[in-house]
Design an enzyme around this catalytic site. Structure first.
Site, short mmCIF file in Angstrom:
data_model
loop_
_atom_site.label_atom_id
_atom_site.label_comp_id
_atom_site.label_asym_id
_atom_site.label_seq_id
_atom_site.Cartn_x
_atom_site.Cartn_y
_atom_site.Cartn_z
N GLU A 5 -7.90 -21.43 -15.58
CA GLU A 5 -8.35 -22.10 -14.36
C GLU A 5 -9.55 -22.96 -14.75
OE1 GLU A 5 -9.64 -20.87 -9.84
OE2 GLU A 5 -10.61 -19.84 -11.52
N ASP B 54 -4.11 3.93 2.70
CA ASP B 54 -5.54 3.68 2.90
C ASP B 54 -5.81 2.25 3.34
OD1 ASP B 54 -5.10 2.26 0.58
OD2 ASP B 54 -6.68 3.23 -0.60
N ASP C 182 -1.94 -1.29 -3.76
CA ASP C 182 -2.23 -0.56 -4.99
C ASP C 182 -1.11 -0.74 -6.00
OD1 ASP C 182 -0.19 1.29 -4.05
OD2 ASP C 182 -1.75 2.24 -2.83
N ASP D 200 -10.00 -16.97 -15.48
CA ASP D 200 -10.74 -17.44 -14.31
C ASP D 200 -11.86 -18.40 -14.72
OD1 ASP D 200 -11.19 -17.03 -11.38
OD2 ASP D 200 -13.15 -16.33 -12.08
N ASP E 123 0.85 -1.19 0.00
CA ASP E 123 0.00 0.00 0.00
C ASP E 123 0.88 1.24 0.00
OD1 ASP E 123 -1.91 1.96 0.39
OD2 ASP E 123 -2.09 1.56 2.54
N HIS F 152 -4.14 -17.40 -4.44
CA HIS F 152 -5.02 -16.52 -3.68
C HIS F 152 -6.29 -17.22 -3.20
CE1 HIS F 152 -6.65 -16.59 -7.70
NE2 HIS F 152 -7.77 -16.02 -7.27
N ASP F 153 -6.55 -18.43 -3.70
CA ASP F 153 -7.75 -19.18 -3.33
C ASP F 153 -7.46 -20.36 -2.43
OD1 ASP F 153 -9.64 -17.65 -4.68
OD2 ASP F 153 -9.44 -18.78 -6.54
#
Length: 552
Positions: free
Chosen positions: A252, A27, A31, A198, A23, A321-322
């Site tokens: 995927e 915030d 990013d 995806d 970041d 990430h899953d």
């Protein structure tokens, strides 16, 4: 299959989950500028490709996998100018950038869905709508509950195989496919190097939307995965878009085996490689909320099958990430975190295929100790737990706390641990997900200063793979298939052979391997002083060794 060389076969991919990477503006959300600021860390690993999870405009119900504008950048991540600066910075470091392509569904905020619900200009047929008080079938969402949701404005129900905010596109509509291909070409013209796609094998739904199998864990998946026109549509996509570019594509794909996968990734297939999930189910055969104990022979059998039976190129991953963190799932996140983290990296880099490293994997990040449902952001975890409570299967979160700790996707999404500064150096603000409490000892800065760290070992693995093409293109031969703690295999190419021995256990194990007898050279080990070589090997807890064998 292995004869033809390609840059994407020889590449190592690093996956960045933007929301949790770095970041730059305080915030609490990662990013694009944060990625640019930390890009030298990625480059220092020696990787070739960055896979960037979605940064498109999105209401962020599913952290960017609910896209409302494919040609805009979500404002929390920055601007299109920031993205263009990132692409330039990646290319300046001799790396490539692939973007996430999410086209099975869009956000319900997308203009196409808004026009579809209003039945404007032919857009009604962009999605699946049903007129009736009851759903047209018993399909379930991958996040729990029915795959059909009421839309009060349209007065109809629409299909969502995932969250209610993610409406499935109707790929049987020529206009949908043309719009998707036009968007893809727009990104390719901007200079990207390919796509990660995806749930791409779900785009073709069966005619008539039949009922699903009520005995399966995810009702309907056996019908809407690998649908009647999935391969046709992907071949059409390839011809209309990336076949004209020097790209890398990985899809995927749910519910595939090596035979089915070959339709997508064989020499004439539309994809370069795909992500399957078979090895991700060795500890979840009875469903998300009913995990099972996994054993090494089962894991060996699955990955060995894909090494030997797939007519196409393998992608190699153990987490993303899953998925949970690999040292917590397949290793030891306590006493042997370092050793098991290195061992699992050794496995990843010594099989034939393209390895994928997920952010934080290179420093041995672990699962988070979730204590309440309120801490979680993951729609899948929340949806599964809430559906089980509603069905009366459990009383509350406490009944499944350990399961969620082991399985939640948020385990991989806690902020990247850069240092022992506040919030692990991820942000100066309040992080969007809690930082793992281990960050004071497990972080990039600490790993950089420790020559025996997992980070330094990953750099050695990347370099080893570059020096030995047998580890890229070699033929896999499994040894000791039924051994409960040792995974041993030979990789062979043009008379050269590499032997890999992995003790996936927290105790010392002795095995006899005739392959290890005679003249060998130890290429790499995760222990500083490996024991002597020979036919009989005594491997310490989570010890990994890679040998070059005498040419035959």
């Amino acid at each position: 299959m292995h004869e033809e060389r390609s840059w994407w076969k020889e590449a190592v991919v690093y996956q960045i989950y933007p929301r949790s990477f770095a970041d730059s503006d305080g915030d609490g959300v990662g990013d694009l500028q944060g990625i640019i600021d930390r890009l030298d860390h990625v480059a220092s690993l020696g990787v070739d490709v960055i896979w960037l999870n979605p940064v498109y405009e999105s209401p962020q119900a599913d952290n960017g996998y609910d896209i409302s504008d494919y040609r805009a950048i979500h404002d929390e991540y920055g601007t299109m100018a920031d993205w263009e600066a990132l692409l330039e910075a990646v290319h300046d470091r001799d790396m490539k950038l692939i973007m996430d392509l999410v086209v099975n569904h869009t956000a319900t905020d997308h203009e196409w869905f808004q026009r579809s619900r209003r039945d404007e200009d032919g857009y009604r047929e962009y999605y699946y709508w049903h007129d009736g008080e009851e759903p047209p079938n018993n399909w379930e969402s991958g996040f729990g509950g029915s795959a059909w949701a009421d839309d009060s404005e349209a007065g109809l129900q629409y299909l969502h195989l995932f969250d209610e905010t993610q409406a499935d596109l109707n790929w049987d509509n020529d206009d949908v496919r043309e719009d998707v291909y036009e968007m893809m070409n727009w990104w390719l013209e901007k200079g990207i190097d390919g796509f990660r796609m995806d749930v791409i094998n779900l785009v073709s739904k069966p005619d008539g939307l039949p009922d699903g199998d009520p005995d399966s864990d995810w009702v309907g998946i056996e019908q809407f995965a690998n649908g009647p026109d999935a391969e046709t549509y992907l071949s059409e996509m390839a011809a209309a878009t990336y076949d004209d570019y020097d790209t890398m594509t990985v899809g995927e794909c749910l519910d595939v085996d090596p035979e089915t996968a070959g339709d997508y990734v064989s020499e004439d297939g539309p994809l370069d490689m795909l992500f399957h999930f078979e090895h991700m189910f060795v500890d979840a055969a009875d469903g998300w909320l009913s995990p099972a104990e996994w054993d090494l022979p089962d894991l060996k059998a699955v990955l060995s099958k894909w090494q030997t039976e797939l007519d196409g190129w393998n992608s190699l991953y153990l987490t993303n990430h899953d998925q949970p963190r690999i040292v917590s799932r397949f290793g030891d996140d306590g006493e042997y975190r370092r050793e098991s983290g290195k061992l699992l990296g050794t496995l990843l880099f010594t099989l034939s295929g393209t390895p994928y490293v997920y952010q934080g994997q290179e420093i041995g990040m672990t699962n988070y100790p979730w204590s309440s449902l309120d801490e979680l952001d993951d729609l899948q975890s929340i949806g599964k737990v809430e559906a089980a409570i509603e069905a009366g299967e459990i009383d509350g979160f406490e009944d499944v706390r350990e399961i969620v700790r082991a399985r939640s996707r948020d385990n991989a999404r806690t902020p990247m641990q850069w240092s022992d500064d506040e919030n692990a150096g991820f942000t100066d603000g309040e992080p969007w997900l809690p930082v793992n409490p281990e960050y004071e000892s497990v972080n990039v800065a600490a790993a950089e200063s420790d020559e025996d760290s997992i980070l330094h070992y990953y750099r050695e693995l990347v370099a080893l793979r570059e020096r030995h093409e047998t580890l890229v293109y070699g033929t896999y031969n499994l040894l000791l298939p039924d051994h409960e703690s040792v995974w041993a295999y030979r990789m062979e190419l043009d008379g050269d052979a590499v032997l890999v021995t992995l003790n996936v256990d927290d105790s010392e194990t002795t095995v006899t391997l005739e392959d290890a007898a005679g003249t060998t050279e130890l290429l790499l080990s995760n222990y500083a002083e490996p024991t002597e070589t020979g036919a009989t090997l005594t491997l310490r807890p989570y010890e990994a060794r890679v040998y070059e064998l005498e040419a035959q």
